[in-house]
Scaffold this active site. Structure first.
Site, PDB file in Angstrom:
ATOM      1  CG  ASP A  75      -0.267  -0.051   2.540  1.00  0.00           C
ATOM      2  OD1 ASP A  75       0.691  -0.843   2.685  1.00  0.00           O
ATOM      3  OD2 ASP A  75      -0.661   0.693   3.459  1.00  0.00           O
ATOM      4  CD  GLU A 137       4.182   0.656   6.891  1.00  0.00           C
ATOM      5  OE1 GLU A 137       4.955   0.992   7.813  1.00  0.00           O
ATOM      6  OE2 GLU A 137       3.805   1.455   6.002  1.00  0.00           O
TER       7      GLU A 137
END
Length: 385
Positions: A75, A137
């Site tokens: 991400d 994350e």
């Protein structure tokens, strides 16, 4: 074959997927799975509860415990409001740099690991190399937890984890924790001309923010004796506050979002307990006669810090491969603390500079990508018979 060019080609594909944390990463995962199938490499997909995201656990080498895990997230942070000079999701190249959202944080590391898989396979490893591509994350660091829970129970348990966040290939053995909270204040709404007959949620929220500031000053005094962190103390920050409906109405509701970034071993519970003690005083005084008024604080997320483990396999291996004599500490949080909490030694070491992360025209130096690939070649040699 030129692994740098292979990594750049893979990075171009990875950057092209808009994997901002609020969106699905499944198209990227599908692409990587296709790449792995072409290479005849084993992998396990670990979807989230909603089914719109997934982590990918890849194994090259024997199916045994004691391998080395290379961990990266898929991400990225948003680009909205940033002044990019070109499409953030199209990798651009000049003589020395590669530009694109996620180029340094941290699809560059992901691409380097994937580009090395043919070399990992050819090495006939005595212990496995694993690659973990996680999600979320940038928001919660919860993406690897489903995989971690399966270590030793369906998945091989690694003996060392290298998290490839950008450190300019320095080896970080410590980082702070992050705990995020929301505090909601309920007051008693009334015309502001009759202020003394109401309870302003906005005014009380401001008192609580000031109390957090005082607690933060105490944390500053009780700082890091080693001076490894910048800043060298735990911090409290209030980032968002919302409340009230009009200037002449005593506010009924107010909430604010805040965080604690703690030195390793400094629990955020201390901060919350001190704030609660202050709230108890308000409940005994300001809230008398207002049974519906109140204060509630909820922890939204907790990312564990990374504490030094001198002499661990992760530390000694990473220092040797990076050709460094000493470790560093980093002020940002990573997924490394999640692995350490599960009993697996971890360090942070990856290509690129952290000051490029989250910026418009984010970039990674090609030389940094090459240094990462050399690090991974060394890992290949380490795990050969």
């Amino acid at each position: 074959m030129d692994r740098v060019e292979d990594a750049i080609d893979l990075l171009s594909h990875l950057v092209a997927f808009d994997t901002v944390s609020s969106k699905s990463n499944l198209p990227l995962i599908d692409f990587v799975e296709s790449y792995l199938r072409d290479l005849d490499v084993r992998y396990v997909r670990a979807p989230n509860a909603a089914g719109d995201k997934a982590a990918l656990f890849v194994t090259i080498g024997p199916d045994v415990d004691g391998g080395v895990l290379l961990s990266g997230h898929t991400d990225v942070v948003p680009v909205v409001g940033q002044a990019w000079s070109a499409d953030p999701f199209t990798l651009r190249r000049d003589a020395t740099r590669l530009y694109g959202r996620g180029a340094v944080d941290m699809k560059g590391f992901d691409a380097a690991c994937l580009a090395m898989i043919p070399a990992f396979k050819a090495a006939r490893l005595s212990r496995p190399i694993h690659i973990l591509l996680s999600y979320d994350e940038e928001t919660t660091c919860l993406g690897p937890l489903d995989v971690i829970a399966r270590f030793g129970a369906g998945l091989p348990r690694p003996s060392a984890v290298i998290v490839g966040e950008p450190t300019s290939m320095e080896v970080a053995d410590a980082h702070k924790s992050v705990s995020t909270f929301v505090t909601r204040v309920r007051g008693f709404e009334i015309h502001s001309a009759n202020l003394n007959r109401g309870v302003s949620a906005v005014h009380l929220a401001c008192k609580l923010v000031c109390e957090l500031d005082r607690i933060g000053e105490a944390l500053r005094a009780d700082g890091d004796p080693g001076g490894r962190f910048d800043p060298p103390f735990s911090t409290i920050h209030v980032g968002v506050i919302h409340g009230g409906t009009a200037r002449n109405i005593v506010a009924k509701d107010c909430e604010f979002l805040w965080e604690v970034r703690g030195l390793p071993g400094a629990p955020s519970k201390i901060v919350r307990d001190r704030l609660e003690a202050y709230c108890d005083g308000l409940r005994r005084t300001v809230f008398v006669g207002f049974p519906d008024a109140g204060i509630e604080t909820t922890m939204e997320n907790e990312v564990p810090g990374l504490a030094p483990q001198p002499g661990s396999e992760a530390e000694t291996l990473a220092l040797r491969l990076a050709r460094r004599n000493a470790t560093i500490a980093v002020p940002y949080a990573t997924e490394a603390g999640q692995f350490q909490r599960a009993g697996v030694a971890a360090v942070v070491c990856g290509p690129g500079r952290i000051d490029q992360a989250h910026q418009p025209d984010e970039y990674i130096d090609i030389a940094e990508l090459a240094a990462c690939l050399e690090f991974l070649r060394g890992l290949t040699r380490e795990l050969q018979p």
